[in-house]
Design a protein around this motif. Structure first.
Motif, PDB file in Angstrom:
ATOM      1  N   THR A 127       0.830  -1.205   0.000  1.00 13.07           N
ATOM      2  CA  THR A 127       0.000   0.000   0.000  1.00 13.07           C
ATOM      3  C   THR A 127       0.864   1.255   0.000  1.00 13.07           C
ATOM      4  O   THR A 127       0.568   2.226  -0.699  1.00 13.07           O
ATOM      5  N   ASN A 152       0.573   4.189  -2.629  1.00 11.78           N
ATOM      6  CA  ASN A 152       0.323   5.563  -2.191  1.00 11.78           C
ATOM      7  C   ASN A 152       1.375   6.530  -2.719  1.00 11.78           C
ATOM      8  O   ASN A 152       1.051   7.676  -3.033  1.00 11.78           O
ATOM      9  N   PRO A 205      -8.576   2.044  -3.878  1.00 10.92           N
ATOM     10  CA  PRO A 205      -7.776   1.811  -2.678  1.00 10.92           C
ATOM     11  C   PRO A 205      -8.217   0.597  -1.884  1.00 10.92           C
ATOM     12  O   PRO A 205      -9.252  -0.003  -2.156  1.00 10.92           O
ATOM     13  N   GLN A 206      -7.372   0.269  -0.905  1.00  7.64           N
ATOM     14  CA  GLN A 206      -7.632  -0.917  -0.085  1.00  7.64           C
ATOM     15  C   GLN A 206      -8.879  -0.731   0.773  1.00  7.64           C
ATOM     16  O   GLN A 206      -9.689  -1.631   0.901  1.00  7.64           O
ATOM     17  N   ASP A 247      -5.670  -1.817  -5.055  1.00 11.83           N
ATOM     18  CA  ASP A 247      -5.028  -2.311  -3.833  1.00 11.83           C
ATOM     19  C   ASP A 247      -5.924  -3.374  -3.205  1.00 11.83           C
ATOM     20  O   ASP A 247      -6.959  -3.055  -2.641  1.00 11.83           O
TER      21      ASP A 247
END
Ligand SMILES: Nc1ncnc2c1ncn2[C@@H]1O[C@H](COP(=O)(O)OP(=O)(O)OP(=O)(O)O)[C@@H](O)[C@H]1O
Ligand SMILES: [Mg+2]
Lengths: 338, 311
Positions: free
Chosen positions: A50, A54, A89-90, A166
């Motif tokens: 991650t 990022n 995103p995660q 992610d």
């Protein structure tokens, strides 16, 4: 209009690092992602996946190194980079109090896409992920799988050339996971999009990714196609059954070009070879032409599990339960807001 | 790839042909960048509007936030009937009582005095929560989503400030209506005095919202944020002329009151809405101080947003 010739490399990372206090979360990684491929980052919890995403999506400032996306330096041209990539995103990032379609259009607004264009596109994207029925419902009424699909759809509102995902299938049931895989493949095939995903599911990395980087403790420990990775830990295992009283031809087998290692035990040879399919035919031919008999033959391909174990010294399966409980905690936290 | 498919496929039905056309169209869109609206206002308004939608879709929140000033007005404002203290003494005429009120409060009743104070009160308490909404957005990932888009970092901060200002002003308008309904002196109310007061309240809200958003930029912890709000709100409202006139306060407190921007907002709204002659400063000076306050804090917020929003 003149078609732009696309560069063969879309992401170029050199010595990228990120330090938090005295923890080196990402420690000087270098790699390239080719245009049009599905590139996977495989690694355990806290490996730095991650953090890398990022940095590449300009959310975190790198402590060192450099990266280019679509030929643009992430530090010098952050806005151009943001414009040309999509991010899933995660965590869930959708606004729970808005409806699905409001969320996607809001995303479009933030990219500066006029409503006249983003509205029809949002409807199309929702249809693509099978959320058209729920489009006008508040996100707080969505199930986990629906939220994940909404994230996928909103990552595409700006027509990105490169999409970062992610852990796109974390916490999804088998059916939804397969649907997400199909969707990712479709993005590659139909839209010629490049996909950069992180995962901890070996099957996912194996069946979906064109190339995989195994990352652990902030380092890339191995990078290559799934086949290359498997070959790198010694290749396929062929077990050939023979008649016990016939002469031992281990030495002759070892001379074959594809063969790396041979062990004879009672009535069978255990042969490690690079290209199992081809090597086994050569083996049969060779044994038969020596006037001997083959009673049975089996071919085992190494799985990514073994590759993973070899390079990280850990078994991903053990982590599965931890991650699931972590995920459900995250969801509980989000629900607690209401 | 797509070309190949078209050549190889045996196109039979209209439907199939249409599907292929559609997919080619989609692919073309992904290859060519969309028309963009590069105006920074586009993203700014989208962010502001998002918070406003959430707010007006949830009227309970609005209602609850109005309860506090209404209780203050209804109970405190009505109960504190200073006139009845004085009139119980012999030999005091009602004309003298009015004179005393005008001398101390600048208006004919404590209720009217408190009503204008309540405008500042609701503005302060609403603006203080601007920072909270930044913390929630960080907590629930929306902030990261916004940061991964090319929308201006300053738009993210200004959007938060703007939604808070709009909410504050609407709530202040409701409080004013309630105050009038409950008996606030209306003899000085007019289009100009109301417009002037709301300009003052706008400036105050802009400055305060910027302040609270700024204090939240680095934090993703709502307990800390809550503590900050409580720490600042009470002194800002009580160490001002919102509830009580300055002249009855001890000297040290008077100094604090004169350093508090909220006092100048009250001072201006009282001069405008109630025609008060008890002044802290002339009207133009109240305006000047609040303009400086709003400009200073909002530009500080924008500068900090560039530095603090990328880790
Ligand atoms: N903001 C931060 N401050 C301090 N440490 C951090 C921060 N973000 C990440 N880390 C640390 O950096 C390391 C890498 O984290 P990262 O989130 O990149 O891992 P990951 O590979 O994505 O893991 P997971 O599979 O659990 O998502 C972890 O040890 C994490 O604790
Ligand atoms: Mg992660």
């Amino acid at each position: 209009m003149v078609e732009k010739v696309e560069a063969p490399v879309i992401v170029k990372v050199e010595g990228l690092s990120k330090t938090f206090g005295n923890l080196k979360a990402v420690d000087g990684i270098s790699f390239e992602v080719k245009t049009g491929e599905i590139f996977g980052f495989l690694g355990p919890n806290g490996a730095g996946k991650t953090t890398t995403i990022n940095m590449l999506t300009t959310l975190l400032r790198p402590s060192g190194g450099s990266a280019e996306i679509c030929g643009l330096d992430i530090l010098k041209h952050p806005n151009e980079v943001r414009r040309s990539v999509g991010v899933v995103p995660q965590e869930y990032t959708a606004d729970e109090d808005l409806t699905g379609i409001q969320n996607i259009i809001l995303c479009g607004d933030l990219y500066g896409i006029p409503r006249s264009e983003s509205k029809p596109h949002a409807i199309e994207l929702l249809r693509l992920v099978g959320l058209e029925e729920a489009a006008n419902r508040k996100v707080s009424t969505y199930s986990g799988g629906m939220r994940r699909r909404l994230e996928l759809a909103s990552g595409l509102i700006n027509y990105p050339k490169l999409l970062f995902l992610d852990e796109p299938t974390l916490g999804l049931d088998v059916q939804t996971r397969t649907a997400v895989w199909d969707y990712i493949r479709m993005l590659k095939e139909e839209y010629h999009m490049t996909l950069f995903l992180t995962t901890h599911y070996l099957e996912e990395a194996d069946s979906l990714c064109d190339r995989i980087a195994i990352i652990d403790h902030g380092h890339i420990v191995k990078i290559g196609t799934p086949a290359e990775l498997k070959a790198s830990i010694g290749g396929d295992v062929i077990v050939v059954g023979v008649v016990e009283k016939e002469p031992d031809i281990s030495a002759k087998i070892a001379e074959l070009k594809l063969v790396k290692d041979v062990k004879k035990s009672d009535n069978q040879y255990r042969v490690k070879a690079e290209n199992g399919e081809e090597a086994s035919i050569q083996l049969i031919d060779m044994i038969r032409s020596s006037g001997l008999h083959v009673t049975k033959i089996s071919l085992t391909k190494p799985t990514l599990d073994e590759v993973y174990l070899e390079y990280t010294g850990r078994n991903l399966r053990d982590e599965e339960t931890d991650r699931m409980s972590m995920m459900s905690q995250r969801i509980t936290m989000m629900r607690a807001r209401r | 790839m797509a070309e190949e498919k078209v050549v190889n496929a045996v196109i039979t039905t209209q439907e199939e042909r249409q599907q292929i056309e559609e997919s080619k169209e989609r692919e073309r869109k992904f290859r060519t960048a969309p028309r963009l609206n590069k105006s920074p206002l586009h993203g700014l308004w989208a962010l502001t509007n998002r918070d406003l939608i959430k707010w007006y879709k949830n009227p309970v929140q609005l209602l609850i936030s109005l309860i506090q000033p209404v209780i203050w007005l209804g109970i405190f404002g009505k109960a504190l009937n200073f006139g009845s203290f004085i009139s119980s003494q012999p030999g005091i005429t009602s004309a003298q009582i009015t004179q005393d009120y005008l001398r101390i409060f600048g208006t004919t009743s404590y209720f009217s005095f408190l009503s204008t104070g309540m405008l500042a009160f609701i503005i302060l308490f609403t603006s203080a929560f601007a920072g909270m909404s930044v913390v929630w957005d960080k907590r629930f990932g929306f902030m990261n989503k916004a940061l991964s888009t090319p929308v201006g970092r300053s738009s993210i901060v200004t959007g938060k400030v703007l939604q808070s200002v709009i909410r504050s002003l609407i709530q202040a308008a409701i409080v004013l209506v309630i105050a009038v309904a409950l008996g606030m002196d209306t003899s000085h109310l007019g289009v100009l005095s109301i417009a002037g007061s709301f300009t003052i309240l706008f400036l105050m809200s802009f400055g305060l919202s910027s302040l609270f958003v700024m204090l939240a930029l680095r934090s993703s912890d709502w307990q800390t944020q809550m503590a900050i709000i409580n720490l600042l709100n009470l002194p800002l409202i009580f160490a001002s002329n919102a509830m009580l006139p300055v002249r009855i306060m001890p000297g040290w407190l008077q100094t604090v009151v004169k350093l508090n921007p909220v006092s100048y907002a009250n001072d201006a709204t009282r001069q405008l809405l109630l025609g008060s002659t008890v002044k802290l400063a002339p009207l133009w000076m109240d305006f000047g101080i609040l303009v400086a306050f709003a400009v200073l804090l909002s530009s500080l917020g924008i500068v900090l947003s560039w530095r603090l929003l990328t880790k």
